[in-house]
Structures are given as structure tokens and as C-alpha cells.
Design a protein around this motif. Structure first.
Motif, PDB file in Angstrom:
ATOM      1  N   GLY A  35       0.814  -1.207   0.000  1.00  7.39           N
ATOM      2  CA  GLY A  35       0.000   0.000   0.000  1.00  7.39           C
ATOM      3  C   GLY A  35       0.848   1.259   0.000  1.00  7.39           C
ATOM      4  O   GLY A  35       0.607   2.187  -0.772  1.00  7.39           O
ATOM      5  N   ARG A  51       1.066   3.786  -3.150  1.00 12.62           N
ATOM      6  CA  ARG A  51       0.644   5.156  -2.892  1.00 12.62           C
ATOM      7  C   ARG A  51       1.785   6.135  -3.173  1.00 12.62           C
ATOM      8  O   ARG A  51       1.565   7.206  -3.724  1.00 12.62           O
ATOM      9  CB  ARG A  51       0.169   5.311  -1.461  1.00 12.62           C
ATOM     10  N   LEU A 107      -5.049   3.650  -6.512  1.00 13.29           N
ATOM     11  CA  LEU A 107      -5.384   4.262  -5.224  1.00 13.29           C
ATOM     12  C   LEU A 107      -6.516   3.507  -4.530  1.00 13.29           C
ATOM     13  O   LEU A 107      -6.491   3.322  -3.310  1.00 13.29           O
ATOM     14  CB  LEU A 107      -5.758   5.728  -5.405  1.00 13.29           C
ATOM     15  N   MET A 108      -7.500   3.080  -5.275  1.00 13.58           N
ATOM     16  CA  MET A 108      -8.599   2.318  -4.692  1.00 13.58           C
ATOM     17  C   MET A 108      -8.097   0.966  -4.181  1.00 13.58           C
ATOM     18  O   MET A 108      -8.501   0.501  -3.107  1.00 13.58           O
ATOM     19  CB  MET A 108      -9.694   2.138  -5.739  1.00 13.58           C
ATOM     20  N   THR A 140      -5.042   0.347  -3.121  1.00 10.29           N
ATOM     21  CA  THR A 140      -4.302   0.590  -1.875  1.00 10.29           C
ATOM     22  C   THR A 140      -5.250   0.906  -0.725  1.00 10.29           C
ATOM     23  O   THR A 140      -4.991   0.489   0.404  1.00 10.29           O
ATOM     24  CB  THR A 140      -3.287   1.742  -2.025  1.00 10.29           C
ATOM     25  N   ASN A 141      -6.328   1.613  -1.001  1.00 14.73           N
ATOM     26  CA  ASN A 141      -7.293   1.910   0.058  1.00 14.73           C
ATOM     27  C   ASN A 141      -7.903   0.636   0.629  1.00 14.73           C
ATOM     28  O   ASN A 141      -8.080   0.513   1.838  1.00 14.73           O
ATOM     29  CB  ASN A 141      -8.390   2.843  -0.445  1.00 14.73           C
ATOM     30  N   PHE A 171      -5.165  -1.027   2.762  1.00 14.28           N
ATOM     31  CA  PHE A 171      -5.002  -0.345   4.044  1.00 14.28           C
ATOM     32  C   PHE A 171      -6.194  -0.598   4.967  1.00 14.28           C
ATOM     33  O   PHE A 171      -6.021  -0.826   6.168  1.00 14.28           O
ATOM     34  CB  PHE A 171      -4.825   1.159   3.849  1.00 14.28           C
ATOM     35  N   LEU A 172      -7.399  -0.547   4.433  1.00 10.92           N
ATOM     36  CA  LEU A 172      -8.592  -0.786   5.239  1.00 10.92           C
ATOM     37  C   LEU A 172      -8.592  -2.201   5.804  1.00 10.92           C
ATOM     38  O   LEU A 172      -8.890  -2.411   6.989  1.00 10.92           O
ATOM     39  CB  LEU A 172      -9.853  -0.534   4.412  1.00 10.92           C
TER      40      LEU A 172
END
Length: 152
Positions: free
Chosen positions: A24, A28, A127-128, A130-131, A134-135
Motif C-alpha cells: 500500500g 501510494r 489508489l482504490m 491501496t485503500n 489499508f482498510l
């Protein structure tokens, strides 16, 4: 057998959180740098492959070993933290497998030049992706904190 399941469970969780956090931050930083992601397609493909062939099957092993271990307990007198680990952990793993797989497939199609139904730039897909990583890692750490503190 319980000991082997426990070791596989802990190793799988460590790989899951560590890989998702590392990948991530790497993705990012590449996106935020402002360069075109097409120049880094080799790195994106390697990350995508490792997640698909290493982490997602590892999550399935974490799920199976967790279910096996939780079945060893008496369901009537199980404390809150174990039922929370069972229910929240299972939900997080299943949602992670679904959403990360979907965005991994979309990134793979975009990297191979195939058209998507809703055409999005590779940067927004990354980005989505990685989100979601991370979530997933953050939610799993939350479960680990609840279990580690043995909240009753």
C-alpha cells in the motif's frame, strides 16, 4: 494439530498485514509522485501477482485455521473476544478476498490494455486498490487489539 493451525494462522496474519501495508505504501508513493503508472507496470504486475497468488490464498488458510481452532472451544461459554475474532475476522477476510480480487482484476485488465466498462485511469484504480489494502490491514489490527486485550 491445534499447534500447527495456530502457527499457520499467526504466520498468515503477519504476511497479510505486512504485505498489505508495504504494498500500500509503495503503490501510494508511486501514485503521489506524479509519474505515469504505465512506466511502473512491471512493479504493479508483480504486486498484483503476489497478492493474488500469495496473500489471498493465505487469507483462505487463515480463515480455515481460525475456524478449526474456534471449533475446539465450547460455544456456550465462549468469551466476547473469541466470538468477535470469529465473526469480525471472518467478515474482514471474506470482504478482503472479494474486493481486493475485483480491483486486482481491474488493474490487470488495465495493465494489459483491455477496456473496462467504466474507463478509469490506472492511477485511480491503484489508489482504490491501496485503500482496500489499508482498510483490510487496519481492520485486522483492530481485531488483533481486541483479542490481545482479551476484552470480555
Amino acid at each position: 494439530m491445534y499447534s500447527i493451525s495456530y502457527i499457520l494462522h499467526i504466520v498468515g496474519i503477519a504476511l497479510w498485514i505486512g504485505s498489505f501495508a508495504a504494498f500500500g505504501f509503495l503503490l501510494r508513493s508511486i501514485v503521489k509522485k506524479g509519474e505515469r503508472l504505465d512506466d511502473h507496470s512491471f512493479i504493479l504486475e508483480k504486486i498484483r501477482r503476489w497478492v493474488n497468488l500469495g496473500i489471498l490464498p493465505g487469507l483462505f488458510i487463515v480463515l480455515i485455521t481460525g475456524v478449526f481452532m474456534i471449533l475446539q472451544f465450547d460455544r456456550d461459554s465462549m468469551p466476547f473476544y473469541l466470538s468477535f475474532m470469529e465473526q469480525a475476522g471472518t467478515m474482514i477476510i471474506l470482504l478482503t478476498i472479494v474486493f481486493v480480487s475485483i480491483y486486482s482484476r481491474k488493474m490487470g485488465k488495465k495493465l494489459n490494455g483491455a477496456a473496462l466498462k467504466k474507463d478509469k485511469p490506472l492511477e485511480s484504480l491503484a489508489l482504490m486498490y491501496t485503500n482496500f489494502m489499508f482498510l483490510s490491514a487496519a481492520l485486522s489490527v483492530m481485531v488483533i487489539v481486541v483479542v490481545g486485550l482479551r476484552i470480555i
